[in-house]
Write a protein that holds these residues in place. Structure first.
Motif, mmCIF file in Angstrom:
data_model
loop_
_atom_site.group_PDB
_atom_site.id
_atom_site.type_symbol
_atom_site.label_atom_id
_atom_site.label_comp_id
_atom_site.label_asym_id
_atom_site.label_seq_id
_atom_site.Cartn_x
_atom_site.Cartn_y
_atom_site.Cartn_z
ATOM 1 N N VAL A 73 0.858 -1.182 0.000
ATOM 2 C CA VAL A 73 0.000 0.000 0.000
ATOM 3 C C VAL A 73 0.897 1.236 0.000
ATOM 4 N N GLU A 126 0.641 4.515 0.423
ATOM 5 C CA GLU A 126 0.564 5.486 1.520
ATOM 6 C C GLU A 126 1.184 4.938 2.801
ATOM 7 N N GLU A 127 1.083 3.630 3.018
ATOM 8 C CA GLU A 127 1.689 3.045 4.210
ATOM 9 C C GLU A 127 3.207 3.037 4.106
ATOM 10 N N ALA A 145 4.339 6.491 4.896
ATOM 11 C CA ALA A 145 4.200 6.825 6.315
ATOM 12 C C ALA A 145 5.192 6.088 7.197
ATOM 13 N N HIS A 146 5.513 4.844 6.860
ATOM 14 C CA HIS A 146 6.276 3.998 7.783
ATOM 15 C C HIS A 146 7.646 3.586 7.276
ATOM 16 N N VAL A 167 3.995 -3.581 6.064
ATOM 17 C CA VAL A 167 2.809 -2.815 5.683
ATOM 18 C C VAL A 167 1.857 -3.722 4.922
ATOM 19 N N GLY A 168 0.636 -3.246 4.765
ATOM 20 C CA GLY A 168 -0.333 -4.022 4.019
ATOM 21 C C GLY A 168 0.027 -4.090 2.543
#
Length: 276
Positions: free
Chosen positions: A124, A126-127, A130-131, A137-138
């Motif tokens: 994903v 956006e994940e 962000a991370h 992440v997904g």
């Protein structure tokens, strides 16, 4: 660029010349620059004809899942005259499956020809922003080549185009978006969005149909050979160009467009594209 009256009187609106041609003989590896190439229904000759397969999962290795496969973008692939491929490491030495497996920390096998139902894992985006690329992440599992002929390892369609207008808008290098054609354009912003559903003519015979805006994953943000990480390569499209690529999908960060080949031909840098 032609005026509207010129376009109606001539054979289409001149949108600009081909500034660069790029081919990626092995999916998710760095590619090579070309001056001219034949284009068939399967895209640029020799493009994405091979991939690295993860035998543990049966899925195609792709930097779309950067925690596992970001290291692919440290290696480059070039087509050879006999129809094969040469893979080189960061210092230019020739690398084999054993070296790639060791460098990636997972066994991989170089395969030719997309098997039916071949899939990749797509983190994903956006994940990842962000991370970070090392985080758990997904991800989704996506089938390759839904708008492409059988055989090649294409994400969706056999050609990917991007304009210099889009590259100026993102402030990023073309290599990050892995296009086949970079088109030099004068407009501002993501001008190729307006080409979706229309045809492009190149030279005397080559005809393309633009089928969808290209959703961006985490790949453009990653290190590409000597190019460092650049989160803005995804963040700017996410802020400025969220587009619905296909009916039934949500608005996604997009940059560039996918195209299919209606009639084959040869393409060279400097050839001009006409929008019908």
């Amino acid at each position: 660029m032609l005026s509207g009256a010129d376009a109606r009187a001539g054979s289409g609106l001149d949108v600009g010349p081909v500034e660069r041609l790029r081919r990626y003989p092995v999916k998710s590896l760095l590619g090579e620059e070309l001056d001219a190439v034949d284009v068939t229904g399967r895209g640029l000759a020799g493009d994405r004809e091979r991939a690295l397969l993860d035998p543990a999962t049966g899925r195609v290795a792709s930097a779309k899942h950067p925690r596992l496969w970001a290291g692919l973008l440290g290696y480059a692939a070039a087509a050879t005259a006999d129809g094969g491929v040469t893979i080189t490491g960061p210092d230019g030495h020739v690398a084999d499956e054993a070296e790639l497996s060791e460098a990636l920390g997972r066994k991989v096998a170089l395969v030719a020809g997309r098997p039916p139902g071949a899939t990749v894992e797509r983190a994903v985006p956006e994940e990842v922003l962000a991370h970070g690329i090392a985080a758990e992440v997904g991800f989704t599992v996506n089938e390759l080549g839904r708008a492409a002929p059988e055989g090649g390892f294409f994400d969706f369609a056999p050609l990917h185009l991007i304009t210099t207008s889009t590259l100026r808008a993102t402030g990023c290098e073309a290599e990050r978006y892995r296009p086949n054609l970079v088109i030099r354009t004068d407009g501002e912003g993501f001008v190729e969005n307006a080409w979706v559903g229309r045809e492009l003519a190149v030279g005397p015979t080559l005809r393309l149909r633009v089928v969808a805006a290209t959703p961006r994953c985490a790949v453009p943000t990653l290190r590409h050979g000597p190019l460092p990480r650049r989160p803005e390569a995804l963040r700017i499209p996410a802020e400025r160009n969220r587009v619905v690529p296909l009916e039934g999908m949500p608005a996604l960060p997009c940059a560039g467009v996918y195209a299919q080949v209606l009639a084959p031909g040869r393409i060279r840098t400097g050839d001009r594209l006409r929008l019908d």
